[in-house]
Design a protein around this motif. Structure first.
Motif, PDB file in Angstrom:
ATOM      1  N   GLN A   2      14.783  25.108  -2.292  1.00 37.08           N
ATOM      2  CA  GLN A   2      14.079  24.149  -1.281  1.00 37.08           C
ATOM      3  C   GLN A   2      12.907  23.553  -1.943  1.00 37.08           C
ATOM      4  N   LEU A   3      12.148  24.030  -2.772  1.00 35.49           N
ATOM      5  CA  LEU A   3      11.070  23.277  -3.322  1.00 35.49           C
ATOM      6  C   LEU A   3      11.656  22.313  -4.275  1.00 35.49           C
ATOM      7  N   SER A   4      12.734  22.494  -5.001  1.00 42.84           N
ATOM      8  CA  SER A   4      13.317  21.409  -5.896  1.00 42.84           C
ATOM      9  C   SER A   4      13.798  20.319  -5.073  1.00 42.84           C
ATOM     10  N   ARG A   5      14.334  20.614  -3.838  1.00 40.47           N
ATOM     11  CA  ARG A   5      14.549  19.330  -3.144  1.00 40.47           C
ATOM     12  C   ARG A   5      13.517  18.506  -2.636  1.00 40.47           C
ATOM     13  N   TYR A   6      12.326  19.279  -2.207  1.00 39.67           N
ATOM     14  CA  TYR A   6      11.267  18.472  -1.997  1.00 39.67           C
ATOM     15  C   TYR A   6      10.621  17.745  -3.170  1.00 39.67           C
ATOM     16  N   TYR A   7      10.933  18.270  -4.325  1.00 42.26           N
ATOM     17  CA  TYR A   7      10.579  17.505  -5.412  1.00 42.26           C
ATOM     18  C   TYR A   7      11.393  16.366  -5.713  1.00 42.26           C
ATOM     19  N   ARG A   8      12.576  16.608  -5.501  1.00 39.01           N
ATOM     20  CA  ARG A   8      13.803  15.491  -5.694  1.00 39.01           C
ATOM     21  C   ARG A   8      13.359  14.208  -4.612  1.00 39.01           C
ATOM     22  N   ALA A   9      13.098  14.596  -3.277  1.00 41.89           N
ATOM     23  CA  ALA A   9      12.938  13.661  -2.369  1.00 41.89           C
ATOM     24  C   ALA A   9      11.387  12.985  -2.806  1.00 41.89           C
ATOM     25  N   ALA A  10      10.414  13.403  -3.460  1.00 44.18           N
ATOM     26  CA  ALA A  10       9.367  12.874  -3.634  1.00 44.18           C
ATOM     27  C   ALA A  10       9.415  11.805  -4.925  1.00 44.18           C
TER      28      ALA A  10
ATOM     29  N   ILE B 281       0.902  -1.363   0.016  1.00 49.34           N
ATOM     30  CA  ILE B 281      -0.006  -0.007  -0.222  1.00 49.34           C
ATOM     31  C   ILE B 281       0.988   1.076   0.132  1.00 49.34           C
ATOM     32  N   VAL B 282       1.726   1.209   0.730  1.00 47.65           N
ATOM     33  CA  VAL B 282       2.764   2.502   0.506  1.00 47.65           C
ATOM     34  C   VAL B 282       3.345   2.507  -0.550  1.00 47.65           C
TER      35      VAL B 282
ATOM     36  N   ARG C 103       3.644   5.827  -5.900  1.00 51.57           N
ATOM     37  CA  ARG C 103       3.419   5.865  -7.238  1.00 51.57           C
ATOM     38  C   ARG C 103       2.230   7.247  -7.494  1.00 51.57           C
ATOM     39  N   ARG C 104       1.153   7.227  -6.806  1.00 54.73           N
ATOM     40  CA  ARG C 104       0.230   8.019  -6.934  1.00 54.73           C
ATOM     41  C   ARG C 104       0.603   9.579  -6.776  1.00 54.73           C
ATOM     42  N   LEU C 105       1.554   9.647  -5.581  1.00 49.12           N
ATOM     43  CA  LEU C 105       2.034  10.948  -5.327  1.00 49.12           C
ATOM     44  C   LEU C 105       3.190  11.456  -6.316  1.00 49.12           C
ATOM     45  N   ARG C 106       3.998  10.474  -6.935  1.00 51.49           N
ATOM     46  CA  ARG C 106       4.696  10.829  -8.000  1.00 51.49           C
ATOM     47  C   ARG C 106       3.951  11.418  -9.368  1.00 51.49           C
ATOM     48  N   ALA C 107       2.823  10.557  -9.694  1.00 51.61           N
ATOM     49  CA  ALA C 107       2.170  10.897 -10.898  1.00 51.61           C
ATOM     50  C   ALA C 107       1.449  12.172 -10.506  1.00 51.61           C
ATOM     51  N   LYS C 108       0.846  12.543  -9.362  1.00 47.14           N
ATOM     52  CA  LYS C 108       0.034  13.785  -8.892  1.00 47.14           C
ATOM     53  C   LYS C 108       1.009  14.887  -9.109  1.00 47.14           C
ATOM     54  N   LEU C 109       2.387  14.809  -8.767  1.00 51.64           N
ATOM     55  CA  LEU C 109       3.389  16.025  -8.687  1.00 51.64           C
ATOM     56  C   LEU C 109       3.533  16.338 -10.130  1.00 51.64           C
ATOM     57  N   SER C 110       3.136  15.504 -11.090  1.00 50.49           N
ATOM     58  CA  SER C 110       3.402  15.840 -12.431  1.00 50.49           C
ATOM     59  C   SER C 110       2.369  16.622 -13.017  1.00 50.49           C
ATOM     60  N   TYR C 111       1.118  16.177 -12.664  1.00 46.38           N
ATOM     61  CA  TYR C 111       0.151  16.931 -13.240  1.00 46.38           C
ATOM     62  C   TYR C 111      -1.107  17.635 -12.332  1.00 46.38           C
ATOM     63  N   THR C 112      -0.532  17.920 -11.480  1.00 39.19           N
ATOM     64  CA  THR C 112      -1.543  18.606 -10.306  1.00 39.19           C
ATOM     65  C   THR C 112      -0.607  19.473  -9.610  1.00 39.19           C
ATOM     66  N   ASN C 113      -1.034  20.265  -8.844  1.00 41.89           N
ATOM     67  CA  ASN C 113      -0.318  21.201  -7.770  1.00 41.89           C
ATOM     68  C   ASN C 113      -0.304  20.770  -6.346  1.00 41.89           C
ATOM     69  N   VAL C 114      -0.387  19.143  -6.297  1.00 39.22           N
ATOM     70  CA  VAL C 114      -0.158  18.629  -4.876  1.00 39.22           C
ATOM     71  C   VAL C 114       1.186  19.285  -4.188  1.00 39.22           C
ATOM     72  N   GLY C 115       2.034  19.565  -4.824  1.00 37.02           N
ATOM     73  CA  GLY C 115       3.359  20.236  -4.163  1.00 37.02           C
ATOM     74  C   GLY C 115       2.994  21.228  -3.002  1.00 37.02           C
TER      75      GLY C 115
END
Lengths: 245, 245
Positions: free
Chosen positions: A175-183, A145-146, A151-163
């Motif tokens: 900073q933001l780019s580091r968050y994105y890199r981690a996710a 489930i994790v 997978r869901r988070l990765r996908a949604k970072l691409s096409y939504t503003n979940v950031g």
DNA sequence: ATCAGTTTTTGCCTGTAAGACAAAAACCGG
DNA sequence: CCGGTTTTTGTCTTACAGGCAAAAACTGAT
């Protein structure tokens, strides 16, 4: 809007209301992610009783007899973290394989929750954050489930503003780019991220600046997400309606 | 691969196996779409008993005590259509508001199913196809679930190859554009669709041709989907990993 | 056989977005 | 004032979507 502005304390306390009568054969679970020390981390809980005693599992529990799914997962999570820290919560999937639970066919509806990086919620003794990259041995089907959550988070970072749900209210582009890199699990060039999110209208400058770090450097502009509710990037509706209509 | 090649007959018959003992407080439902006469249609079923007697509802029913979700929805659907006609089936969402069902809090896990346009499954007396654009008065929260299904289908047509589950094994580009139009709700230029799907590697020419219709015209080339399993278009992972790694 | 009508196919052009890269800007400490 | 550092801006390339028009290939009628 979801109350992610201030560091939090509230947490361990059993909720007296809700949850009436005997439990049903259904449980709710949550994959709660937060970026901690530049790593995507998930909130886990150590089981004190069989089955899977001592194993790590997702927060959650049985659904009350007359409880809705959303209210139930919020109630269950309240025993682990301050629910107000959740900047985003959405349903992930429902699993019902007989055999996923030793005590018989128990369905589980999983949610995906996100906590902004600037918050450090107080969590109970038996509960702690684990890097999503190096999960401990987990009970039931919770590890799978994790992975669904990732997978869901990765996908949604691409096409939504979940950031918005991972970042603090204000942040610099690096900073933001580091968050994105981690996710996302790979490098994200700050210069590109800036333009992509600006063009999409997801982020905007606050006007503030952050004095450059210890070793000098140009001061960084502060940004914020324009909205803190989920929006999908319309540029992603390919095969879109023709121009005149 | 899902047996979508030939018109079908099998259908109404109660399945003796599976489904043991008393029903649980959980039901499975399916939004089964098919493009019929250039319109996106959904398979509905007329309830013969209260609650919501006479109203149209989604096919499905109670989950058996030791049944998995996937096997249950397949079993339930087998009573309405030949399950082999389903070219695609995926979980949609789970609803659990107390109040969604008059008989108490009954959870429902909904699935999205797709039947290729060339098939005309035999359906029972009480069951029929309804244009998704003009739904009849429906029972429970099923109308809302149909809308969830439409949104999901629309989105996936953009960034996956689900088209394979709506189209027959072979088709011309203009036929395909009509399927897309029906599912998306707006015009889709055949010339564009062709290039988009070809570039993405979703479709390929079979080599066959179709003699032009009654009123002349250049014969159309036949195409097929390269695979009939769901694949997401990688061009849609924006914020993708940098070139060198 | 030729012509008009129809439909598909191909080619060309435009606009938009993402990503790579380099130069400029703005700060630090010495 | 200078080198080191970080952010910001600008330019260039590539890829893709979509619009439009010309060419191709067929039918039926004259």
């Amino acid at each position: 809007m979801t109350g992610a502005e201030t560091g939090t304390q509230a947490a361990p306390r059993a909720d007296p209301a809700a949850h009436d009568g005997a439990p049903s054969g259904h449980e709710v679970l949550a994959v709660v992610f937060q970026i901690r020390c530049d790593r995507l981390s998930v909130l886990l809980w150590r089981r004190a009783r069989p089955p899977y005693e001592g194993r790590w599992v997702l927060p959650g529990g049985r659904l009350g007899r007359a409880e809705g799914l959303d209210s139930s997962i919020r109630r269950q999570l309240a025993q682990k973290v301050d629910v107000r820290d959740l900047a985003h919560l959405e349903q992930l999937e429902t699993r019902g394989d007989p055999g996923r639970h030793p005590q018989g066919r128990i369905l589980a509806t999983a949610y995906l929750g996100l906590v902004p990086a600037d918050i450090d919620p107080v969590v109970p003794e038996d509960t702690s954050w684990h890097p999503a990259g190096e999960l401990p041995e987990m009970g039931f089907d919770h590890a799978a489930i994790v992975h669904s959550g990732r997978r869901r988070l990765r996908a949604k970072l691409s096409y939504t503003n979940v950031g918005f749900a991972l970042a603090p209210p204000e942040f610099t582009v690096s900073q933001l780019s580091r968050y994105y890199r981690a996710a996302l699990g790979h490098d994200v060039a700050a210069t590109n991220l800036r333009r992509v999110l600006l063009r999409r209208g997801q982020i905007e400058e606050t006007g503030g600046f952050v004095p450059s770090g210890r070793s000098g450097g140009r001061p960084a502009a502060l940004f914020r997400f324009r909205t803190r509710r989920l929006e999908i990037t319309d540029a992603f509706a390919v095969l879109r309606p023709p121009a005149g209509g």
